[in-house]
Write a protein that holds these residues in place. Sequence first.
Motif, mmCIF file in Angstrom:
data_model
loop_
_atom_site.group_PDB
_atom_site.id
_atom_site.type_symbol
_atom_site.label_atom_id
_atom_site.label_comp_id
_atom_site.label_asym_id
_atom_site.label_seq_id
_atom_site.Cartn_x
_atom_site.Cartn_y
_atom_site.Cartn_z
ATOM 1 N N ASN A 31 0.818 -1.218 0.000
ATOM 2 C CA ASN A 31 0.000 0.000 0.000
ATOM 3 C C ASN A 31 0.850 1.265 0.000
ATOM 4 N N SER A 32 2.100 1.190 -0.494
ATOM 5 C CA SER A 32 2.958 2.373 -0.492
ATOM 6 C C SER A 32 2.490 3.392 -1.525
ATOM 7 N N VAL A 33 2.685 4.660 -1.192
ATOM 8 C CA VAL A 33 2.279 5.767 -2.058
ATOM 9 C C VAL A 33 3.477 6.691 -2.259
ATOM 10 N N TYR A 57 4.129 7.802 3.706
ATOM 11 C CA TYR A 57 4.189 8.073 2.272
ATOM 12 C C TYR A 57 5.603 8.496 1.882
ATOM 13 N N PRO A 83 5.505 1.180 -5.827
ATOM 14 C CA PRO A 83 4.353 1.598 -5.012
ATOM 15 C C PRO A 83 3.056 1.061 -5.600
ATOM 16 N N ILE A 85 0.435 3.190 -5.543
ATOM 17 C CA ILE A 85 -0.163 4.435 -6.043
ATOM 18 C C ILE A 85 0.915 5.490 -6.224
ATOM 19 N N ILE A 207 -6.614 8.798 -2.278
ATOM 20 C CA ILE A 207 -5.788 7.635 -1.948
ATOM 21 C C ILE A 207 -6.641 6.521 -1.348
ATOM 22 N N SER A 211 -7.140 2.836 -2.831
ATOM 23 C CA SER A 211 -6.662 1.737 -2.003
ATOM 24 C C SER A 211 -7.692 0.630 -1.877
#
Length: 213
Positions: A31-33, A57, A83, A85, A207, A211
């Motif tokens: 779930n890294s942005v 983030y 990532p 996103i 986001i 997600s």
Amino acid sequence: MGQKLQAQDWPNLNKYQKDNLRLQNEPTTSNSVVFMGDSITEFWSNVAPQYFQTHNYINRGISGQTTPQMLIRFRADVIALKPSIVVILAGVNDIAENTGPATLEMITNNIFSMIELAKAHNIKVILCSVLPAFDFPWNPNQNPATKIMALNNLLINYADVNAITFVDYYSAMVDDRNGLPLIYSADGVHPNKTGYEVMARLVQQAIQLNSTK
């Protein structure tokens, strides 16, 4: 020799190189942005660091950068980090002609290329509007307001046609002269803490939406 190498690093790939290697060696999180942008993105971590710290983030903004510079470093500073996103905020420095004159087509070509690269690597894209600006302190009398509105219209249309989440900072922050008011910015370009709070609220909704997809 060192100065010569630095002068040749036009996209500033060196800025985040060590931190990118560190992140790539850590266990990946699904779930890294990554936030990709210019000074408006970079300074966010200085002015309101708790937003990035709380959500873990990754900030990949570089002050003064234009879209061709960002496009060159997109693989190293976004794709290589894998990532889920990427949040893209870009274009105002092109309008300010930081790296020379740029047409709206040139700007959007670079932004759309970043989006296509992200999609090719299964990274969801959140595209952001350029913030309003009545003038640029470092390059005055450019009359950027009309160009920013035109660029944002192109970005909105692209996002709509391509089913990309669009975050409209512009409408939430613009004043009656199509600029950024003092309540959100001291210099009319870079947000203060209150400005970043507005941006955080809007982008966080986007986001969360992406997600859950």
